[in-house]
Design a protein around this motif. Structure first.
Motif, short mmCIF file in Angstrom:
data_model
loop_
_atom_site.label_atom_id
_atom_site.label_comp_id
_atom_site.label_asym_id
_atom_site.label_seq_id
_atom_site.Cartn_x
_atom_site.Cartn_y
_atom_site.Cartn_z
N PRO A 57 0.93 -0.97 0.22
CA PRO A 57 -0.19 0.17 0.08
C PRO A 57 0.54 1.07 -0.27
O PRO A 57 1.04 2.13 -0.35
CB PRO A 57 -0.83 0.11 0.84
CG PRO A 57 -0.80 -1.29 1.57
CD PRO A 57 0.52 -2.15 0.95
N ASP A 58 2.11 1.65 0.53
CA ASP A 58 2.71 2.45 0.45
C ASP A 58 3.57 2.97 -0.76
O ASP A 58 3.29 4.19 -0.91
CB ASP A 58 3.78 2.48 2.14
CG ASP A 58 4.89 1.13 1.45
OD1 ASP A 58 4.60 0.52 0.89
OD2 ASP A 58 6.08 1.62 1.60
N LEU A 59 3.87 1.73 -1.27
CA LEU A 59 4.24 2.08 -2.95
C LEU A 59 3.12 2.24 -3.55
O LEU A 59 3.38 3.02 -4.75
CB LEU A 59 5.03 1.31 -3.21
CG LEU A 59 6.45 0.13 -2.71
CD1 LEU A 59 6.40 -1.04 -2.95
CD2 LEU A 59 7.05 1.08 -2.26
N LEU A 60 1.74 1.93 -3.36
CA LEU A 60 1.01 2.14 -4.52
C LEU A 60 0.65 3.82 -4.17
O LEU A 60 0.32 4.73 -5.14
CB LEU A 60 -0.70 1.37 -4.32
CG LEU A 60 -1.29 1.09 -4.63
CD1 LEU A 60 -1.35 1.43 -6.52
CD2 LEU A 60 -3.01 0.41 -4.93
N GLU A 61 0.43 4.02 -3.03
CA GLU A 61 0.39 5.67 -2.21
C GLU A 61 1.48 6.47 -3.11
O GLU A 61 1.08 7.38 -3.39
CB GLU A 61 0.04 5.63 -0.64
CG GLU A 61 -0.03 6.99 -0.88
CD GLU A 61 -0.29 7.01 0.90
OE1 GLU A 61 -0.23 8.29 1.54
OE2 GLU A 61 0.57 6.49 1.78
N ALA A 62 2.42 5.92 -3.35
CA ALA A 62 3.86 7.19 -3.59
C ALA A 62 3.51 6.76 -5.84
O ALA A 62 3.23 8.26 -5.77
CB ALA A 62 4.89 6.16 -3.44
N LEU A 63 2.59 6.15 -6.46
CA LEU A 63 2.44 5.63 -7.45
C LEU A 63 0.90 7.46 -8.11
O LEU A 63 0.30 7.67 -8.45
CB LEU A 63 2.01 4.95 -8.46
CG LEU A 63 3.04 3.37 -8.31
CD1 LEU A 63 2.30 2.30 -8.78
CD2 LEU A 63 4.07 4.20 -8.80
N LEU A 64 0.18 6.64 -7.13
CA LEU A 64 -1.15 7.46 -6.73
C LEU A 64 -0.67 9.27 -6.87
O LEU A 64 -1.08 10.32 -6.93
CB LEU A 64 -2.05 7.28 -5.38
CG LEU A 64 -2.67 6.04 -6.23
CD1 LEU A 64 -4.15 5.62 -4.81
CD2 LEU A 64 -3.96 6.24 -7.48
N ALA A 65 0.36 9.62 -5.52
CA ALA A 65 0.72 10.65 -5.45
C ALA A 65 1.82 11.38 -6.71
O ALA A 65 1.56 12.45 -7.49
CB ALA A 65 1.57 10.77 -4.24
N HIS A 66 2.13 10.62 -7.37
CA HIS A 66 2.47 10.48 -9.17
C HIS A 66 1.39 10.92 -10.07
O HIS A 66 1.58 12.24 -10.64
CB HIS A 66 3.38 9.77 -9.65
CG HIS A 66 3.65 10.13 -11.10
ND1 HIS A 66 5.47 10.34 -11.15
CD2 HIS A 66 3.09 9.45 -12.25
CE1 HIS A 66 5.52 10.27 -12.61
NE2 HIS A 66 3.68 10.03 -13.17
N GLU A 67 0.28 10.55 -9.08
CA GLU A 67 -0.52 11.09 -10.87
C GLU A 67 -2.00 12.22 -10.11
O GLU A 67 -1.77 13.61 -11.10
CB GLU A 67 -2.07 9.95 -10.61
CG GLU A 67 -1.06 8.78 -10.85
CD GLU A 67 -1.05 8.91 -12.72
OE1 GLU A 67 -1.37 9.57 -13.28
OE2 GLU A 67 0.35 7.87 -13.00
N MET A 68 -1.28 12.77 -8.90
CA MET A 68 -1.86 13.74 -7.97
C MET A 68 -0.86 15.11 -8.99
O MET A 68 -1.67 16.13 -8.92
CB MET A 68 -1.62 14.21 -6.80
CG MET A 68 -2.78 12.79 -6.37
SD MET A 68 -4.56 13.51 -6.20
CE MET A 68 -4.85 11.56 -7.37
N MET A 77 -1.25 9.13 -19.52
CA MET A 77 -1.03 9.70 -18.83
C MET A 77 -0.45 8.46 -17.47
O MET A 77 -0.66 8.88 -16.69
CB MET A 77 -1.86 10.82 -17.61
CG MET A 77 -1.47 11.81 -17.26
SD MET A 77 -0.73 12.92 -18.03
CE MET A 77 -1.75 13.71 -19.20
N ALA A 78 0.24 7.47 -18.50
CA ALA A 78 0.95 6.84 -17.32
C ALA A 78 1.95 6.56 -16.50
O ALA A 78 3.60 7.99 -16.91
CB ALA A 78 1.80 5.74 -18.95
N ALA A 79 1.84 6.00 -15.74
CA ALA A 79 2.86 5.73 -14.40
C ALA A 79 4.36 5.69 -15.28
O ALA A 79 5.15 6.29 -14.72
CB ALA A 79 2.95 5.98 -13.42
#
Length: 421
Positions: free
Chosen positions: A191-202, A277-279
């Motif tokens: 979850p903490d790494l997925l949150e990092a990817l979501l922060a990138h999208e933000m 807008m891919a990571a």
């Protein structure tokens, strides 16, 4: 084809052809600027690349507007003196004449490809919109995404959707943004790494990057035939991903966590498509290395030398463009068809007095090929002969001169020689 349609096709065709060397110059200048800014923040390189892509649109747009408002398009009465082409520019003139004849096919091919790319882009947007509205939501992660959006200062509602068949997270929409996350990431990534990817999208949503990306797609559609456009657009996407990485790292306070999330994403990817807008919209390895070791990039001297050589070649090509191409007009002279001319009538008084001489005339051929006006440049010495020459030339018909393929008025010179046998 009507006159206005001919003018439009000619203007578009020559604008597309001229952009070949114009785009090369813009691309070379951008490459040199990128090398010079290799140690700068990605925001500066991003601004330079965006400015270059905007110039790729503005330069041909201004040129097209100039062509369509020029003498050939407006049909005004500007007079162009007839000139002969020197032997040193004969090959250039021949090439320009050949291109002028093929302009309609060039424009048709460009329009067909642009329409196909437009359809492709429209289908891609439709597909993304369909996914965003159809697939399921995850209430737990939706709450975390909403909280993160508030922390980024995003006042718009940010939706999250879980997509089964997707390689990496993507963001779509600008007014009602939606983050689409592969279902595999929810179950296979901490979850903490997925949150990092979501922060990138933000970071993308905060900067309205989706709108810029749509603008890039439009430019790529219109100027698809030029490699410099694709390279500059690719640099924009690469720098944009680095900026979003920095925003995510600043939000989390841990750049290595973002790097680890990208590394984990790379391991989980399978045949991923690079969407809007891919990571993974950039070189993941380079992005990871930059986050872990944010030192200045080393200068690739081979690339720098190659870019300088290309810039010099493009500049030399631009300077070699014939004068008529640099002035944005290709002209062909009027052609005389003396079979249409009635035999001039010899004035009775002049025939009785056995007057002879040579009359040099300058006459204006209109866009329909008729003689609109004439002037005596050199008299024969006898006014009746001069008048008879002007009456005779008025009875002739000509193939009119053209400018960028459009018939225009032009002046010609001709001599009437009055002799007695």
């Amino acid at each position: 084809m009507s006159l206005s349609a001919t003018s439009l096709v000619s203007g578009i065709g020559w604008t597309l052809l001229h952009f070949i060397w114009q785009g090369a110059l813009i691309g070379c200048a951008t490459a040199i600027a990128m090398i010079a800014l290799r140690g700068a923040r990605p925001q500066r390189r991003y601004a330079v690349a965006c400015g270059a892509l905007l110039l790729c649109v503005a330069w041909p747009a201004i040129e097209l507007a100039s062509r369509l408002s020029g003498p050939g398009a407006a049909g005004n009465a500007a007079h162009f003196a007839m000139q002969t082409v020197s032997s040193s520019h004969a090959a250039d003139a021949g090439a320009l004449t050949w291109l002028q004849a093929k302009l309609e096919w060039i424009v048709m091919a460009w329009a067909a490809c642009a329409c196909a790319l437009t359809l492709r882009m429209g289908m891609g947007l439709w597909w993304i919109g369909r996914l965003a509205n159809r697939d399921r939501a995850d209430h737990h992660w939706q709450a975390r995404v909403s909280a993160m959006a508030n922390q980024f200062g995003i006042t718009r509602e940010v939706r999250m959707r879980v997509i089964d068949k997707l390689a990496s997270p993507i963001t779509a929409g600008w007014w009602r943004p939606v983050v689409m996350v592969p279902a595999s990431l929810l179950t296979g990534m901490p979850p903490d790494l997925l949150e990092a990817l979501l922060a990138h999208e933000m970071g993308h949503i905060q900067r309205f990057d989706y709108l810029v990306n749509l603008g890039q797609n439009v430019v790529e559609t219109l100027l698809f035939y030029h490699p410099a456009v694709w390279w500059i657009s690719g640099r924009i996407r690469a720098e944009r991903e680095q900026i979003a990485d920095d925003l995510a790292a600043a939000h989390l306070g841990d750049a290595r966590r973002v790097a680890l999330a990208l590394s984990e994403l790379e391991k989980m990817q399978f045949a991923g498509q690079h969407l809007a807008m891919a990571a993974n919209g950039g070189e993941l390895v380079e992005r990871i290395r930059r986050l872990v070791r944010p030192d200045a990039q080393a200068l690739n001297w081979k690339a720098a030398v190659a870019m300088c050589a290309m810039a010099a070649a493009c500049l030399a090509a631009a300077l070699h463009v014939p004068a008529q191409a640099r002035t944005q007009h290709v002209r062909t002279p009027a052609l005389a068809d003396f079979t249409t001319c009635a035999k001039p009538l010899w004035p009775k008084q002049s025939l009785r007095d056995e007057n002879t001489g040579t009359v040099t005339l300058s006459f204006l051929i209109d866009a329909q090929g008729g003689v609109a006006d004439s002037r005596i440049l050199k008299s024969s010495g006898f006014r009746p002969l001069d008048r008879a020459a002007r009456v005779g030339i008025a009875r002739c018909h000509f193939k009119p001169a053209t400018e960028d393929g459009v018939p225009v008025q032009a002046w010609m010179k001709m001599q009437y020689i009055w002799t007695l046998h």
